[in-house]
Structures are given as C-alpha cells and as structure tokens.
Design an enzyme around this catalytic site. Structure first.
Site, PDB file in Angstrom:
ATOM      1  N   ASP A 156       0.836  -1.199   0.000  1.00  0.00           N
ATOM      2  CA  ASP A 156       0.000   0.000   0.000  1.00  0.00           C
ATOM      3  C   ASP A 156       0.880   1.262   0.000  1.00  0.00           C
ATOM      4  OD1 ASP A 156       0.848  -0.226   2.615  1.00  0.00           O
ATOM      5  OD2 ASP A 156      -1.155  -0.124   3.509  1.00  0.00           O
ATOM      6  N   ASP A 187      -1.046  -6.334  -0.221  1.00  0.00           N
ATOM      7  CA  ASP A 187      -1.307  -5.673   1.061  1.00  0.00           C
ATOM      8  C   ASP A 187      -2.799  -5.472   1.267  1.00  0.00           C
ATOM      9  OD1 ASP A 187       0.676  -5.088   2.869  1.00  0.00           O
ATOM     10  OD2 ASP A 187       1.236  -3.176   1.950  1.00  0.00           O
ATOM     11  N   LYS A 220      -0.988  -9.653   3.014  1.00  0.00           N
ATOM     12  CA  LYS A 220      -0.221  -9.165   4.171  1.00  0.00           C
ATOM     13  C   LYS A 220      -1.073  -8.196   4.963  1.00  0.00           C
ATOM     14  CE  LYS A 220       3.333  -6.022   3.763  1.00  0.00           C
ATOM     15  NZ  LYS A 220       2.850  -4.899   4.587  1.00  0.00           N
ATOM     16  N   GLU A 227      -1.020  -5.671   8.738  1.00  0.00           N
ATOM     17  CA  GLU A 227      -0.165  -5.098   9.780  1.00  0.00           C
ATOM     18  C   GLU A 227      -0.704  -5.385  11.173  1.00  0.00           C
ATOM     19  OE1 GLU A 227       0.611  -0.914   9.103  1.00  0.00           O
ATOM     20  OE2 GLU A 227       1.222  -1.272   7.028  1.00  0.00           O
ATOM     21  N   GLU A 246       9.524  -4.195  10.154  1.00  0.00           N
ATOM     22  CA  GLU A 246       9.822  -2.849   9.630  1.00  0.00           C
ATOM     23  C   GLU A 246      10.315  -1.918  10.742  1.00  0.00           C
ATOM     24  OE1 GLU A 246       6.891  -0.980   7.105  1.00  0.00           O
ATOM     25  OE2 GLU A 246       8.079   0.852   7.000  1.00  0.00           O
TER      26      GLU A 246
END
Ligand code: KIV
Length: 268
Positions: free
Chosen positions: A49, A88, A117, A119, A186
């Site tokens: 994204d 994403d 994916k 978060e 990250e």
C-alpha cells in the site's frame, strides 16, 4: 522457470541438510511493466500500500482502498509469473473478522496473488488464525506499522527500549503462532530484529531492520532512485532513476524542437 511458493521461501531459511540458508530478495511493484522486469530476479514481489505514497503522491498509506489494491495486484500478477506475489490489505479493510475474511478472499478470487499481508502483532493474531483456516497464506507485518502512523504520531523506530524490544518479539511470535508463513519486520533496531529472526521458525523480511533478517525488501521507486521527495536512512539507491529519466526527457524534447525526431527511419 519454476514458480516460487511459500515452501520455497521457507526452505531458504531451513534448507535441506548440507545446504546453506539463502536470503530472500523482495521488492514492491505496482504494475505489470515493473513486475515483468523484476520477476526473473526477485523471490517475492509485494503489491504494497506504499503505492499510495510513491506512486500516487499521498502523504501516507491510509487512503489506499480495496479497489485500488485489487487493481494493482491484478496488474502485478499479469507481469509476475515466477515470483511469490503478496498483496497488502489496505487500512480499514480488516477491522473485524467478517470484513477481513470478505476482503482477503477477494484477493484470491479476483487476482492471482499468492498471499495477503496485514499489519499488527498480538492483537491481530486471532484474525490471522481465521484467515489461515480459510486456506489463505498470510504474511504478518510487525514493528513500525505505516497504517498506524497517525495514531502513534509518526514513523518511529521500534525496539529502542527493553520493553519495546520484548513487545515486538512477542508480536512476531504471536503472528507465527497464528499461522503466518512469513513476517515483515519494519523499522526495528537491527540487534532486536536479528534476535527475532533467530527465535522465529518462519522467515523474517526486513525493511530498515538491519542485515540479520532472513530477507530484505525495499520500495522499488526508492531502490531505483525514482522517488525524490525524501530518502529514508535505510534505503540504498541502485540507480539514479530520476536523473536518467530527466536526462532522457531533455534529449527527447530537444529532438522534437530541433526536428531531429522523428527521423526518416522512424516515419512511414
Ligand atoms: O507497503 C509496503 O510497501 C510495505 C513495505 C514497506 C514492507 O508494506
């Protein structure tokens, strides 16, 4: 040309006896043109994204939506025949189990993405477990979470204190326990990311998290020097892309103005 699967990527961390582990190479792509160029060389292509920022000039990733992500994922999948393609889940598309399942399934139903994916760590573990039960391959993403930047007040490196290091380790372990096949680390302090990578069975893919991760990812426009607005410390630029494009454009405009282009051989 053998298609790269989750199994291929996991075997890079845990090779057959006698073989050495091999780092996973990953990069973002947002269209078929670049995906085609990256596909022969790269293990994993992420339709991140981050396209909202590097491709569409928004200040953060938050306004990317399902329609945009599906559109770009379809394009990347048309270009990538070999690489493992991860899509994403955009901000706001997985706020509860029912919505997450509906949206995650769209990536499998409408694109050829190999995995999705999302978060978040411990708090997302039940959701990841549910998606995995439904047959989806899930990639976790812990540490600095770009979808949370407004909430936490910026892009902040994770793992600087003992407490923060412990939390990101627990997040990564929860994501693994829930069934994720890979996890992105990250903006994690390098020593902490190295330790997490040693503790985890699944491969870690680092971005701004040092060399101890099992693989590395960069946003392609950063890596190729095409994105000029800012350059984070962790980025290594492998091409002066923007300068090359600018120089080519100057020559093109000059050739038009002087009448050098098109020449006879470029005319019918
Ligand atoms: O969106 C993206 O490009 C990402 C990478 C930073 C891992 O999530």
């Amino acid at each position: 040309m053998k298609k790269i699967t989750l199994d291929t990527l996991q075997r890079k961390k845990h090779p057959k006896e006698g073989a050495k582990p091999c780092k996973i190479s990953a990069i973002t792509a947002y269209d078929a043109l670049f995906a085609t160029l990256f596909d022969p060389y790269i293990d994993l292509i992420l339709v991140g994204d981050s396209l909202n920022m590097s491709f569409n000039a928004y200040p953060d990733t938050l306004s990317a939506n399902m329609q945009t992500m599906l559109y770009h994922t379809k394009a990347v999948c048309r270009g990538a025949q070999r690489a493992f393609v991860v899509a994403d889940m955009p901000y706001g598309s997985y706020t509860n189990e029912k919505q997450a399942l509906k949206n995650a399934l769209k990536f499998y139903q409408h694109t050829r993405a190999d995995a999705i994916k999302l978060e978040g760590g411990q708090a997302r573990a039940p959701l990841i477990k549910r998606l995995v039960q439904e047959g989806l391959a899930v990639v976790g993403h812990v540490g600095l979470l770009p979808q949370s930047v407004r909430g936490v007040g910026g892009y902040k490196i994770v793992g600087k204190t003992q407490q923060s290091a412990q939390q990101v380790l627990e997040d990564a372990l929860s994501v693994q326990e829930a069934g994720a096949g890979l996890v992105v680390l990250e903006g994690v302090v390098a020593s902490v990311a190295t330790e997490i990578s040693k503790c985890l069975d699944i491969p870690t893919i680092g971005i701004g998290s040092g060399a101890g991760c099992d693989g590395q990812i960069l946003v392609f426009s950063d890596m190729l020097g095409l994105f000029k607005a800012f350059k984070p410390k962790f980025v290594r630029t492998y091409l002066e892309g923007a300068t090359l494009v600018e120089n080519a454009l100057k020559r093109y405009v000059q050739d038009i103005q002087t009448g050098c282009f098109p020449a006879q051989q470029e005319s019918y």
